[in-house]
Design an enzyme around this catalytic site. Sequence first.
Site, PDB file in Angstrom:
ATOM      1  N   HIS A  12       0.889  -1.225  -0.215  1.00 48.32           N
ATOM      2  CA  HIS A  12      -0.014   0.036  -0.150  1.00 48.32           C
ATOM      3  C   HIS A  12       0.819   1.123  -0.062  1.00 48.32           C
ATOM      4  O   HIS A  12       0.703   2.104  -0.767  1.00 48.32           O
ATOM      5  CB  HIS A  12      -0.914   0.028   1.273  1.00 48.32           C
ATOM      6  CG  HIS A  12      -1.860   1.182   1.372  1.00 48.32           C
ATOM      7  ND1 HIS A  12      -3.350   0.810   1.005  1.00 48.32           N
ATOM      8  CD2 HIS A  12      -1.882   2.402   1.693  1.00 48.32           C
ATOM      9  CE1 HIS A  12      -3.826   2.119   1.055  1.00 48.32           C
ATOM     10  NE2 HIS A  12      -3.009   2.916   1.308  1.00 48.32           N
ATOM     11  N   GLU A  13       1.639   1.400   0.729  1.00 50.09           N
ATOM     12  CA  GLU A  13       2.665   2.550   1.005  1.00 50.09           C
ATOM     13  C   GLU A  13       3.556   2.663  -0.113  1.00 50.09           C
ATOM     14  O   GLU A  13       3.871   3.679  -0.899  1.00 50.09           O
ATOM     15  CB  GLU A  13       3.641   2.294   2.150  1.00 50.09           C
ATOM     16  CG  GLU A  13       2.865   2.462   3.660  1.00 50.09           C
ATOM     17  CD  GLU A  13       1.899   3.565   3.818  1.00 50.09           C
ATOM     18  OE1 GLU A  13       2.262   4.673   3.043  1.00 50.09           O
ATOM     19  OE2 GLU A  13       0.736   3.475   4.259  1.00 50.09           O
ATOM     20  N   HIS A  16       1.675   4.085  -2.726  1.00 43.42           N
ATOM     21  CA  HIS A  16       1.601   5.901  -2.681  1.00 43.42           C
ATOM     22  C   HIS A  16       2.834   6.402  -3.455  1.00 43.42           C
ATOM     23  O   HIS A  16       3.088   7.223  -4.132  1.00 43.42           O
ATOM     24  CB  HIS A  16       1.660   6.062  -1.305  1.00 43.42           C
ATOM     25  CG  HIS A  16       0.266   6.155  -0.538  1.00 43.42           C
ATOM     26  ND1 HIS A  16      -0.822   6.577  -1.177  1.00 43.42           N
ATOM     27  CD2 HIS A  16      -0.169   5.445   0.655  1.00 43.42           C
ATOM     28  CE1 HIS A  16      -2.139   6.154  -0.303  1.00 43.42           C
ATOM     29  NE2 HIS A  16      -1.428   5.732   0.688  1.00 43.42           N
ATOM     30  N   ASP A  89      -7.455   7.481   3.029  1.00 39.69           N
ATOM     31  CA  ASP A  89      -7.030   7.936   1.665  1.00 39.69           C
ATOM     32  C   ASP A  89      -8.342   8.363   0.910  1.00 39.69           C
ATOM     33  O   ASP A  89      -8.271   9.619   0.255  1.00 39.69           O
ATOM     34  CB  ASP A  89      -6.134   6.838   0.795  1.00 39.69           C
ATOM     35  CG  ASP A  89      -4.792   6.416   1.653  1.00 39.69           C
ATOM     36  OD1 ASP A  89      -4.437   7.326   2.387  1.00 39.69           O
ATOM     37  OD2 ASP A  89      -4.395   5.377   1.509  1.00 39.69           O
TER      38      ASP A  89
END
Lengths: 175, 175, 175, 175, 175, 175
Positions: A12-13, A16, A89
């Site tokens: 997930h990070e 980003h 988010d």
Amino acid sequence: MNPREKKTVAYHEAGHALVAELMPGADPVSKISIIPRGVAALGYTQQLPTEDRYLMTRSELLARIYVLLGGRVAEEMIFGDVSTGAQNDLQKATEIARTMITQFGMSERLGLVALEGPRPPMFLPVPTQAPRDYSEETARIVDEEIKKLLVECHNRVRDVLMSSDKRLKSRRNCF
Amino acid sequence: MNPREKKTVAYHEAGHALVAELMPGADPVSKISIIPRGVAALGYTQQLPTEDRYLMTRSELLARIYVLLGGRVAEEMIFGDVSTGAQNDLQKATEIARTMITQFGMSERLGLVALEGPRPPMFLPVPTQAPRDYSEETARIVDEEIKKLLVECHNRVRDVLMSSDKRLKSRRNCF
Amino acid sequence: MNPREKKTVAYHEAGHALVAELMPGADPVSKISIIPRGVAALGYTQQLPTEDRYLMTRSELLARIYVLLGGRVAEEMIFGDVSTGAQNDLQKATEIARTMITQFGMSERLGLVALEGPRPPMFLPVPTQAPRDYSEETARIVDEEIKKLLVECHNRVRDVLMSSDKRLKSRRNCF
Amino acid sequence: MNPREKKTVAYHEAGHALVAELMPGADPVSKISIIPRGVAALGYTQQLPTEDRYLMTRSELLARIYVLLGGRVAEEMIFGDVSTGAQNDLQKATEIARTMITQFGMSERLGLVALEGPRPPMFLPVPTQAPRDYSEETARIVDEEIKKLLVECHNRVRDVLMSSDKRLKSRRNCF
Amino acid sequence: MNPREKKTVAYHEAGHALVAELMPGADPVSKISIIPRGVAALGYTQQLPTEDRYLMTRSELLARIYVLLGGRVAEEMIFGDVSTGAQNDLQKATEIARTMITQFGMSERLGLVALEGPRPPMFLPVPTQAPRDYSEETARIVDEEIKKLLVECHNRVRDVLMSSDKRLKSRRNCF
Amino acid sequence: MNPREKKTVAYHEAGHALVAELMPGADPVSKISIIPRGVAALGYTQQLPTEDRYLMTRSELLARIYVLLGGRVAEEMIFGDVSTGAQNDLQKATEIARTMITQFGMSERLGLVALEGPRPPMFLPVPTQAPRDYSEETARIVDEEIKKLLVECHNRVRDVLMSSDKRLKSRRNCF
């Protein structure tokens, strides 16, 4: 966190961060972490604002939405399943889209109109609760415009991560 | 402010000023500044009211909207992108348009009717929160009339600045 | 007040007065003034109620609306532009029309029904804020009936002032 | 009160009384007065309840509406114009109709359902303000049923007073 | 109470009791009274719960509605007119129907969904006032389902009392 | 509790437990009880979370809904009638479905949007009361998506318990 959760947070990070790197106009990434800080933040991606900002252009606001959606799109691509991790988010992305359309006159369909007044500082995790100053029909168009904008951003992010993935894979093949 | 922001503010304020000069009925410009005063005002264009006003005609209200939209239209023309800097202008312009239509009976489609009562002093940066005294259908027509009025003003301002731009360019060619 | 404003107020008040004289059933005019009393009242037309009234007929209520609209119609006829000066008149006229339709059973389309309860004293400059006791569809019909009634009154007043104007002109020719 | 108002009140109260006499099931009239008591009551028609009532049948509720509308119908017949004098009657009649339909299950179209809960004592001059527990569509049907019931009552009262008028006239001819 | 009212109450309570006896699943009747207790209760029919209940099945809830509607249906059958006496029964029946549909997932059309949260103890004579957590369209379907359920119950009760009446009549003929 | 109620609770809890065992991704059952704890909990099925959870995937949220609906589906299958016992399960299941759709961006039709903000801790037995930040049309789609999701879950659970039942029966035949 169990291993599966850790893996989810990591991808997930990374989502980003990758979008922040690949999208023109997004602030550069300074730090990524998957060490949880409290229950709310299981990981984070820090972008380096090179300077204080007073004005944001339409393109810069879109770049923020792209980066915000990057985490979720990474989950979709890697796991074929999605998690609750994107909740915050999505809120921020929706709030930016809403503000562009209702306050900054950035929806061609609605035109140069301010449908909503000033709000608490942008990016606060609270949705606005003020009574509507416009009709149900206009509210419907606002919703459609928000959805349209977010769908376009979602597709754009997916395309960028997909093609990045191919390049990564081909490079990996090289090793 | 970074250079790009400064440039944006400069063109934005110049847009206001040019429209104020070019539109008949608008108050003359006395001062332009791009020295920020706090976060909210990155620049300003001061118009000189030649006298205190008790009555405003429909044409004078339209002139106010033209000047308010001038900043944004300048951004569109110069940068091909728009910024959050027009937020306050759009609120004021929408508020004037709304008041013309719901309080001053200046919408032919809605007729000589007062749909809303007196409000806090005009041009306050707060949208009204009073519960509606009319139907959803009427609210829809009000929204359409506001949009129509603002679209016409937007087009008018664009036309004026476009043709002014040509003249400026041709004069510049002369130098 | 600048000369243009003074002229507007003068014609506006004369419009009220002329309609009060020309419309059967309207109270006779006792005084006209264009000396401002505060910001809210730039001029006024005083009608002489010949007696205290306990009941008002439909015709008498219409006569009140006619007189209220007279000021605005005069502005339309003389200047071809309209001002914010009619705001208060429009509110009062709308309130009377609304009361006729929702409280006095004077709309044939809605019938002998009381859609709204008693309100603060008539002609107060505040719109009512009570939650609606009827459906959106009925609210839509109420709005249509109010608009229809006011449009008819507007036309009637225009006709009366137009033909009065002709007679005035012809008389003037005689001098 | 001026003579015209007095005459209006007299015919209005006579309308109530005549309907009370002519309609089967209505309580008999014990007293009529056109001496005003305060601003609110310019006249009154007192009906003699022969006993305390715990239950009201559908027919008895209709009879109450008939009597309430009698005053207004008399005004229509005698003057060809109507006054504000029926305001309170219309409120009461509407309230009874509404209660029959939303609380007593007396509308065939809506069926044996209680759409609204118990209210302050019946015939109070205040409309209910409780938030609706049903859909906009149902609210629309409620409005239609109220209107239909009141239109039928209006017609019934007009018929009864019309034919009574003929009989009165023919008797008068005999004198 | 006058004789007519007493007779109405007697038939009304007998209606409740008969349905309670004739409907399978309804609690047996232990006592009937037409001696008023206050203004609100002109009579009552007491059912004997044979035990404390923690769960109610769909059939048992329907049986409660049947008994509640029995009083009103008896009035319809005996007098051909209906009274205000069923007000409280209708409220309770509507509340049960509403709860079945919005809380217990007992409407096939709406499915296994909880549209409303827990409420004050069931069978309280107050309608709920909580703001809706669902759309107007769903509210419309809820209203339709409530009406449909109550119409079916009404018909069922009418059938049962009608056929019971025939049997009673034929037995009476035998005497 | 009477014997019928006890039997209902037993099958209801067994339904939860069976689904928890049969559905991949559901937490394993550690304890089943039909000894009531207060009026609210007539029985319970305890699932053993093998670890603390920070993220939930879409599949895991669905598994929770499956288990919640298991009790009701067991009642349907065994008794052909349903009880009020599923009220709390339906609320929780609806709340999860709602959150998936409005906060976690898990409805393809609505897209990657956060229609509602953060709420009190998930699985609380209270529905949210916050004013809506979106249009009636969007609320309608949200309701449709919630219903669709729950109907699919209902069918899935029914299928799983049905085929399990067959296997159980065939095993029973073996004894």
